[in-house]
Motif scaffolding. Structure first.
Motif, PDB file in Angstrom:
ATOM      1  N   ASP A 160       0.820  -1.215   0.000  1.00 42.88           N
ATOM      2  CA  ASP A 160       0.000   0.000   0.000  1.00 42.88           C
ATOM      3  C   ASP A 160       0.853   1.264   0.000  1.00 42.88           C
ATOM      4  N   ALA A 161       2.177   1.129   0.075  1.00 42.68           N
ATOM      5  CA  ALA A 161       3.078   2.277   0.048  1.00 42.68           C
ATOM      6  C   ALA A 161       3.777   2.358  -1.302  1.00 42.68           C
ATOM      7  N   SER A 171       9.518   4.514   0.567  1.00 41.33           N
ATOM      8  CA  SER A 171       9.983   4.133   1.900  1.00 41.33           C
ATOM      9  C   SER A 171      11.238   4.922   2.237  1.00 41.33           C
ATOM     10  N   ASP A 213       2.981   7.374  12.152  1.00 42.43           N
ATOM     11  CA  ASP A 213       1.871   6.793  12.901  1.00 42.43           C
ATOM     12  C   ASP A 213       2.286   5.479  13.555  1.00 42.43           C
ATOM     13  N   HIS A 229       1.611   2.570  12.811  1.00 44.61           N
ATOM     14  CA  HIS A 229       1.817   1.467  11.871  1.00 44.61           C
ATOM     15  C   HIS A 229       3.083   1.646  11.039  1.00 44.61           C
ATOM     16  N   TYR A 274       3.961   4.445   9.176  1.00 46.97           N
ATOM     17  CA  TYR A 274       3.809   5.260   7.970  1.00 46.97           C
ATOM     18  C   TYR A 274       4.035   6.731   8.324  1.00 46.97           C
ATOM     19  N   LEU A 308       3.314  12.912   0.269  1.00 46.72           N
ATOM     20  CA  LEU A 308       2.268  12.843   1.289  1.00 46.72           C
ATOM     21  C   LEU A 308       1.082  13.735   0.952  1.00 46.72           C
ATOM     22  N   TYR A 359      -0.346   9.857  -1.138  1.00 47.63           N
ATOM     23  CA  TYR A 359       0.319   8.557  -1.203  1.00 47.63           C
ATOM     24  C   TYR A 359       0.892   8.185   0.168  1.00 47.63           C
ATOM     25  N   LYS A 360       1.102   6.883   0.372  1.00 48.18           N
ATOM     26  CA  LYS A 360       1.610   6.397   1.653  1.00 48.18           C
ATOM     27  C   LYS A 360       3.113   6.147   1.579  1.00 48.18           C
ATOM     28  N   LYS A 407       6.270   4.379   3.792  1.00 53.15           N
ATOM     29  CA  LYS A 407       6.688   3.506   4.879  1.00 53.15           C
ATOM     30  C   LYS A 407       7.998   4.017   5.482  1.00 53.15           C
TER      31      LYS A 407
END
Length: 300
Positions: A173-174, A177, A199, A201, A203, A263, A267-268, A270
């Motif tokens: 989902d990212a 990184s 966060d 998790h 991210y 961001l 988009y995500k 990691k």
């Protein structure tokens, strides 16, 4: 990092939207696969070479830096800084190839002299990400992941490079990184030391040249684990191709941080935390500091 204020060509907006939709669809499908297979099975899928397995490291380098002209060629204990960065990158086990991307013939000649592959890029590249993208397009071989290795981190650890690659391979989902480490109290208000918050998790939430989080006492909290962003980052190559077409964003322009455009466009990213004593060279006075550090630890 290079300046990041630029606008995407208006003629490519339709292509950008459709490409972005295709990437998001692929990432959503990947996430669904991860859930269906289970975390262990999906991580095995990444390790077995079936997901984002072809990886290249690119070291973007330019001569005309406003803060430190000719920085890639500065000597650090008898070697050009770009050579030291390249030698460290070559030790990473996840990289299939390492190249230098530059618009300067002096840098190219130096790099060829110590054995590096060089891709010449245009002077119009506004940041390292754009330079990586242009270099990628000129390569004959296709890759799934590009690692942008900052040329001013001559002591970058190969394990950090491998860590962000594996993090991206394990996070469908990212599209991006990167890595952080503990921030030293004395660097809290240094705008050249970019801070990060993420966060629960793993991210990224935000990056800033200012201290984040910032408490109401306006002082550094010695009990809080502030995070320093390390310049190294990796991208899914499908995303990297559309990055130049994405519109510039207010926070990106204000902070002069290219990762904020990722961001702000939804988009995500990691983030992994590593134990790394950062020794980036941002200004001429940093050269003496890093040489002293290397002498103290007998690093040649």
């Amino acid at each position: 990092m290079d300046p990041t204020s630029f606008c995407a060509p208006s003629s490519s907006s339709g292509s950008s939207s459709s490409t972005k939709a295709w990437i998001v669809h692929g990432l959503v499908v990947g996430a669904a696969v991860a859930v269906a297979l289970g975390a262990h099975a999906y991580l095995y899928l990444g390790r077995s070479g079936k997901f984002r397995s072809r990886v290249i490291g690119i070291i973007p380098a330019r001569f005309a830096s406003s803060r430190f002209p000719g920085k890639p060629l500065v000597q650090i204990l008898g070697k050009p800084m770009i050579q030291r960065t390249w030698e460290r990158a070559k030790m990473a086990t996840t990289l299939d190839q390492v190249v230098v991307a530059t618009d300067d013939e002096k840098i190219a000649e130096c790099c060829r002299g110590f054995g590096a592959d060089v891709i010449m890029t245009s002077e119009s590249c506004l940041n390292g990400t754009e330079r990586c993208n242009e270099a990628l397009q000129k390569l004959e071989k296709k890759y799934d992941v590009v690692v942008n290795i900052q040329g001013d981190e001559p002591l970058i650890e190969p394990e950090v490079i491998d860590g962000i690659v594996k993090a991206l391979q394990a996070a469908p989902d990212a599209v991006f990184s990167t890595a952080v480490t503990s921030l030293k109290p004395e660097d809290a208000f240094d705008p050249n030391r970019v801070k990060c918050v993420m966060d629960t998790h793993g991210y990224a939430i935000y990056f800033s040249r200012g201290l984040i989080p910032y408490n109401k006492s306006a002082k550094v909290n010695p009990q809080f684990p502030y995070l320093l962003h390390l310049g190294i980052q990796s991208y899914d190559t499908k995303f990297l191709k559309i990055y130049p077409e994405l519109p510039s964003t207010p926070l990106q322009i204000e902070e002069d941080l290219e990762q904020l455009k990722v961001l702000e466009n939804g988009y995500k990213m990691k983030v992994i935390k590593v134990n790394h004593e950062a020794h980036g060279v941002d200004a001429p006075e940093d050269v003496e500091k890093i040489e002293c550090f290397m002498r103290e630890r007998n690093l040649s």
